[in-house]
Write a protein that holds these residues in place. Structure first.
Motif, PDB file in Angstrom:
ATOM      1  N   THR A   1      42.273  29.242  27.526  1.00 25.06           N
ATOM      2  CA  THR A   1      42.829  28.133  27.914  1.00 25.06           C
ATOM      3  C   THR A   1      44.297  27.870  27.485  1.00 25.06           C
ATOM      4  O   THR A   1      45.145  26.911  27.829  1.00 25.06           O
ATOM      5  N   ASP A   2      44.960  28.457  26.445  1.00 20.50           N
ATOM      6  CA  ASP A   2      46.060  28.533  26.111  1.00 20.50           C
ATOM      7  C   ASP A   2      46.963  29.100  26.816  1.00 20.50           C
ATOM      8  O   ASP A   2      46.871  30.429  27.176  1.00 20.50           O
ATOM      9  N   PRO A   3      47.810  28.180  27.316  1.00 27.46           N
ATOM     10  CA  PRO A   3      48.957  29.000  28.109  1.00 27.46           C
ATOM     11  C   PRO A   3      49.500  30.185  27.756  1.00 27.46           C
ATOM     12  O   PRO A   3      50.254  30.921  28.512  1.00 27.46           O
ATOM     13  N   SER A   4      49.916  30.231  26.483  1.00 23.45           N
ATOM     14  CA  SER A   4      50.670  31.474  25.841  1.00 23.45           C
ATOM     15  C   SER A   4      49.718  32.782  25.914  1.00 23.45           C
ATOM     16  O   SER A   4      50.535  33.862  25.867  1.00 23.45           O
ATOM     17  N   THR A   5      48.295  32.580  26.139  1.00 24.30           N
ATOM     18  CA  THR A   5      47.705  34.004  26.510  1.00 24.30           C
ATOM     19  C   THR A   5      47.398  34.187  27.930  1.00 24.30           C
ATOM     20  O   THR A   5      47.121  35.288  28.198  1.00 24.30           O
ATOM     21  N   HIS A   6      47.868  33.587  28.660  1.00 24.01           N
ATOM     22  CA  HIS A   6      47.813  33.806  30.217  1.00 24.01           C
ATOM     23  C   HIS A   6      48.460  34.941  30.763  1.00 24.01           C
ATOM     24  O   HIS A   6      47.967  35.797  31.600  1.00 24.01           O
ATOM     25  N   ASP A   7      49.661  35.258  30.286  1.00 24.41           N
ATOM     26  CA  ASP A   7      50.188  36.680  30.690  1.00 24.41           C
ATOM     27  C   ASP A   7      49.402  37.848  30.270  1.00 24.41           C
ATOM     28  O   ASP A   7      49.312  38.719  30.833  1.00 24.41           O
ATOM     29  N   THR A   8      48.833  37.768  29.129  1.00 28.14           N
ATOM     30  CA  THR A   8      48.052  38.752  28.479  1.00 28.14           C
ATOM     31  C   THR A   8      46.931  38.914  29.314  1.00 28.14           C
ATOM     32  O   THR A   8      46.448  40.194  29.644  1.00 28.14           O
ATOM     33  N   LEU A   9      46.167  37.999  29.698  1.00 34.12           N
ATOM     34  CA  LEU A   9      45.083  38.021  30.144  1.00 34.12           C
ATOM     35  C   LEU A   9      45.402  38.336  31.718  1.00 34.12           C
ATOM     36  O   LEU A   9      44.417  39.394  32.207  1.00 34.12           O
ATOM     37  N   SER A  10      46.145  37.980  32.180  1.00 29.80           N
ATOM     38  CA  SER A  10      46.750  38.527  33.795  1.00 29.80           C
ATOM     39  C   SER A  10      46.925  39.972  33.580  1.00 29.80           C
ATOM     40  O   SER A  10      46.311  40.643  34.525  1.00 29.80           O
ATOM     41  N   LYS A  11      47.473  40.426  32.742  1.00 32.43           N
ATOM     42  CA  LYS A  11      48.054  41.996  32.488  1.00 32.43           C
ATOM     43  C   LYS A  11      46.477  42.664  32.374  1.00 32.43           C
ATOM     44  O   LYS A  11      46.367  43.696  32.832  1.00 32.43           O
ATOM     45  N   ASN A  12      45.796  42.033  31.474  1.00 29.17           N
ATOM     46  CA  ASN A  12      44.388  42.929  31.060  1.00 29.17           C
ATOM     47  C   ASN A  12      43.557  42.883  32.362  1.00 29.17           C
ATOM     48  O   ASN A  12      43.008  44.007  32.613  1.00 29.17           O
ATOM     49  N   CYS A  13      43.561  41.635  33.185  1.00 28.67           N
ATOM     50  CA  CYS A  13      42.768  41.895  34.497  1.00 28.67           C
ATOM     51  C   CYS A  13      43.479  42.555  35.711  1.00 28.67           C
ATOM     52  O   CYS A  13      42.567  43.290  36.122  1.00 28.67           O
ATOM     53  N   LEU A  14      44.817  42.814  35.530  1.00 28.34           N
ATOM     54  CA  LEU A  14      45.392  43.897  36.390  1.00 28.34           C
ATOM     55  C   LEU A  14      45.105  45.360  35.962  1.00 28.34           C
ATOM     56  O   LEU A  14      44.865  46.055  36.935  1.00 28.34           O
ATOM     57  N   ASP A  15      44.875  45.388  34.922  1.00 26.09           N
ATOM     58  CA  ASP A  15      44.550  46.679  34.336  1.00 26.09           C
ATOM     59  C   ASP A  15      43.115  47.060  34.664  1.00 26.09           C
ATOM     60  O   ASP A  15      42.833  48.194  35.150  1.00 26.09           O
ATOM     61  N   ILE A  16      42.385  46.247  34.594  1.00 29.09           N
ATOM     62  CA  ILE A  16      40.996  46.541  35.107  1.00 29.09           C
ATOM     63  C   ILE A  16      40.723  46.778  36.524  1.00 29.09           C
ATOM     64  O   ILE A  16      40.104  47.792  36.940  1.00 29.09           O
ATOM     65  N   ALA A  17      41.386  45.954  37.142  1.00 30.38           N
ATOM     66  CA  ALA A  17      41.345  46.281  38.778  1.00 30.38           C
ATOM     67  C   ALA A  17      41.803  47.758  39.023  1.00 30.38           C
ATOM     68  O   ALA A  17      41.361  48.217  39.847  1.00 30.38           O
ATOM     69  N   ASN A  18      43.184  48.024  38.592  1.00 28.54           N
ATOM     70  CA  ASN A  18      43.724  49.219  38.833  1.00 28.54           C
ATOM     71  C   ASN A  18      42.621  50.480  38.182  1.00 28.54           C
ATOM     72  O   ASN A  18      42.630  51.320  39.088  1.00 28.54           O
ATOM     73  N   LYS A  19      42.147  50.329  37.224  1.00 29.85           N
ATOM     74  CA  LYS A  19      41.313  51.272  36.495  1.00 29.85           C
ATOM     75  C   LYS A  19      39.787  51.490  37.332  1.00 29.85           C
ATOM     76  O   LYS A  19      39.790  52.752  37.601  1.00 29.85           O
ATOM     77  N   VAL A  20      39.405  50.478  37.979  1.00 32.93           N
ATOM     78  CA  VAL A  20      38.364  50.529  38.710  1.00 32.93           C
ATOM     79  C   VAL A  20      38.747  51.250  39.998  1.00 32.93           C
ATOM     80  O   VAL A  20      37.852  52.374  40.224  1.00 32.93           O
ATOM     81  N   LEU A  21      39.731  51.020  40.484  1.00 26.09           N
ATOM     82  CA  LEU A  21      39.956  51.483  41.969  1.00 26.09           C
ATOM     83  C   LEU A  21      40.524  53.150  41.718  1.00 26.09           C
ATOM     84  O   LEU A  21      40.084  53.819  42.301  1.00 26.09           O
ATOM     85  N   ASN A  22      41.141  53.311  40.331  1.00 26.51           N
ATOM     86  CA  ASN A  22      41.652  54.671  40.075  1.00 26.51           C
ATOM     87  C   ASN A  22      40.332  55.506  39.739  1.00 26.51           C
ATOM     88  O   ASN A  22      40.365  56.828  40.231  1.00 26.51           O
TER      89      ASN A  22
END
Length: 154
Positions: free
Chosen positions: A110-131
């Motif tokens: 819930t710390d806003p300063s971690t949201h960019d990293t969390l979003s990037k990690n989720c993006l990496d997961i989605a792309n890795k699964v599709l790849n």
């Protein structure tokens, strides 16, 4: 009489030069810069949504209390075909994101300063699964991930 012939010849030369210049200008493609260099139309953006993932996580490090985190994510792409592939592979993507979230604490999620990293990690997961699972071409079709809902409940 010579004056009239000279004036008439000069007028014909000027007229011919003007017509020739106009024809050269039009045939060589020297059009208005703004009209000939118009920007291509923007590509449409498509969104794939991962709805309401709910996980149970510790409230803080070394804390025995439990909090529930509900999160909704959206992934953007310019490739409409990625949406169907995402839908087919959504259980795998969701499971990996749940694993990512469960390794965190409610305080860190819930710390806003971690949201960019969390979003990037989720993006990496989605792309890795599709790849990996769909051998998606071109690889990594999603360009961004957005947290559209994040709720903590103690």
């Amino acid at each position: 009489m010579k004056k009239i012939i000279l004036i008439a010849t000069g007028a014909v030369v000027l007229l011919a030069g003007g017509i020739g210049g106009t024809i050269a200008f039009l045939t060589l493609g020297h059009h208005n810069g703004a009209a000939s260099h118009a920007a291509p139309p923007p590509k449409p953006i498509y969104f794939a949504q991962l709805n309401d993932i709910v996980v149970s996580v510790p409230a803080d490090t070394n804390d025995s209390t439990t909090s529930y985190i509900e999160i909704t994510l959206q992934f953007s792409t310019f490739d409409q075909n990625a949406l169907a592939t995402f839908t087919n592979l959504q259980p795998i993507i969701k499971a990996q994101i749940i694993n990512l979230l469960m390794a965190q604490t409610a305080k860190s999620l819930t710390d806003p300063s971690t949201h960019d990293t969390l979003s990037k990690n989720c993006l990496d997961i989605a792309n890795k699964v599709l790849n990996a699972s769909a051998n998606y071409t071109p690889p990594s079709p999603f360009t961004a991930a957005y947290i559209t809902n994040l709720v903590e409940q103690n």
